[in-house]
Motif scaffolding. Sequence first.
Motif, short mmCIF file in Angstrom:
data_model
loop_
_atom_site.label_atom_id
_atom_site.label_comp_id
_atom_site.label_asym_id
_atom_site.label_seq_id
_atom_site.Cartn_x
_atom_site.Cartn_y
_atom_site.Cartn_z
N VAL A 184 -33.49 -11.95 1.56
CA VAL A 184 -34.82 -11.36 1.78
C VAL A 184 -34.74 -10.29 2.87
O VAL A 184 -35.34 -9.21 2.75
N CYS A 190 -33.30 -7.16 1.44
CA CYS A 190 -34.28 -6.49 0.57
C CYS A 190 -35.32 -5.74 1.39
O CYS A 190 -35.68 -4.59 1.09
N GLU A 215 -35.96 -1.59 1.41
CA GLU A 215 -37.25 -0.95 1.11
C GLU A 215 -37.74 -0.09 2.26
O GLU A 215 -38.41 0.93 2.05
N ALA A 224 -29.82 -3.06 6.82
CA ALA A 224 -29.50 -3.57 5.49
C ALA A 224 -28.02 -3.89 5.38
O ALA A 224 -27.63 -4.93 4.82
N GLU A 253 -25.50 -11.43 -6.18
CA GLU A 253 -26.74 -10.90 -5.65
C GLU A 253 -26.47 -9.89 -4.53
O GLU A 253 -27.11 -8.84 -4.46
N LEU A 276 -27.23 -5.80 -4.58
CA LEU A 276 -28.02 -5.10 -3.56
C LEU A 276 -27.24 -3.96 -2.95
O LEU A 276 -27.80 -2.88 -2.65
N SER A 291 -28.37 -0.07 -3.19
CA SER A 291 -28.52 0.80 -2.02
C SER A 291 -27.85 2.15 -2.26
O SER A 291 -28.39 3.20 -1.89
N TRP A 316 -36.79 2.77 -8.45
CA TRP A 316 -36.23 1.46 -8.13
C TRP A 316 -35.79 0.69 -9.37
O TRP A 316 -34.73 0.08 -9.39
N PHE A 357 -32.05 -0.40 -10.08
CA PHE A 357 -31.74 -1.82 -10.20
C PHE A 357 -31.03 -2.10 -11.51
O PHE A 357 -30.01 -2.81 -11.56
N TRP A 372 -36.77 -11.14 -7.64
CA TRP A 372 -36.26 -10.33 -6.53
C TRP A 372 -37.41 -9.92 -5.61
O TRP A 372 -38.41 -9.34 -6.06
N LEU A 375 -38.55 -7.55 -3.96
CA LEU A 375 -38.56 -6.11 -3.74
C LEU A 375 -39.88 -5.56 -4.29
O LEU A 375 -40.03 -5.39 -5.51
#
Length: 521
Positions: free
Chosen positions: A152, A155, A159, A166, A182, A186, A190, A200, A204, A483, A485
């Motif tokens: 989390v 994420c 954002e 991050a 996962e 991510l 990025s 996004w 993704f 997710w 996000l």
Amino acid sequence: MNRTAPGVAGGPACSTRAGAAGMRVPTPRGDARPMTPPLPSSDNAPTPRRRGKLLWGGAGVGVAVLAGGLFLWSPRPPSPGSTPRDTHDAHGASHADHTHEAPKAKSQAPMEVLVQTDRAARAAATGQRAQAHEALAAALKLAPQHAPALLVKACLALEEGQDTEASDALRRLEAAAPGAPEAKLLARLSELRRTPGMDWQQAFRQAWVDLGQPDLQQSELLPGAAPLPPDPAIAAAAKAAWERAASDDVRLMLALGSPRLDADKALFLLRQVPRLEDPSLFVAVMDVLRGEALPQSSHDEARTVFRQKLEALAAANPRAMQIQLLLLLGDTEPGSEMSAAEIDRLEQVAALPVWREGVFTRTYEEARKLLEGSGVPDVSATAMAVAAHSVTDRGSWVLRTRNVGTRGSLSPEGRKRLGRITRDIGTRMAEQPTMVERVVGLQLVRGGAQEMGDEAGREQALARIEALEGAVTLFRKASMDRWPLHALTEALIQASTRDEPAYLLSFTRVEANQAAETQQP
């Protein structure tokens, strides 16, 4: 994070759930029968509805990506401890059947860590960053290496454009969960977000494909892996939103989007029916009030109110099949033989130019506009639940069952005629941009073509259905609904509400393009 409806259906994806195969609703005739019935998986006969599974064992409406009214229309996973109403997809199952069953992982973290991580994830998913940071800080203070909390954190940092934070969160996540797909996804996300013009959901999806399309349905890092007790803050926020609603229009949306409908809200909805001029909202209210929501003492009133409004809407919308079919067949006995007069009238309905007048995207956008500032825990998910209810259809299901009850009494030419009528209605329905309408429409086309002896038409409809089902299977592997996000959810809503089936099929096209590229010398 237990964000809740869809929908593949759901895009929109939509939804409220309840696994209530026995739910009944009073109908204008006075008897009780299923309001949202099962759809047949064969060309001729309806099959029993499967009992739906609650996403994450929880509550609430979905993030707007399927889990609904539609497959995509349930993007936000359910809030912990809730018991949402059932919204059925094109195959007669609840939307929860279209979404994965959340893993029941036994986390070693203390319950307080799990609760705070879930709160952080839900807040992050709904764009409430301050609340997300607060809950996340509490979780990581108690368990600094708790991998779901670190996910989390990563994420949120992505954002917010905090690249250094991050990277640090992803490094800690990799240390806490070595090799986790996962974390790799991510990291790749990025990188791709720096590509000009890539939003996004595009980034993704590409990141997921680049990693080999890992199946994340049983992920223990994504929100929802551990069952949690209800969060009282969610119920408190929903109650406060209802009490301070600025108008009956706002309350209408709150009631239609509510995962639980008490008697007071049900009676409120019934009182709104006479003033409804939008057929989509009328259909939504009919769907929500199925079952035992209304007190028994109000059933006679409900039958009268719904019938009067249905007749008025049919007169005001003479071009739309949905409302005319509902008026013609919605109050008739499922499976009964059709009269010659009914078939004649049905032929007139089949000649109408559109399936329905209402536009799904407009229903969603108007609901969302009314809900902004209401204080409801998840505006976009609640608005998507409203829209998902608006495409639930009884008339087409009754048509399917009555076709079965009628075909044996018809001559070969009569069966071809009824098949042509059914095919034409299905063709218009399949033009709609939701999974539930597309697949139901194609099922009608398939059955109608079979009655006409059109094997090529039947095979073509079946191939289209199978392609959509394959796209749903592939989409589910990415577990987009889990997710945390917010930007991903919002981009996904925009893409899926325009044309949910097309969005789902785009996953298959990306896979095909990737395979073609790897085979090139």
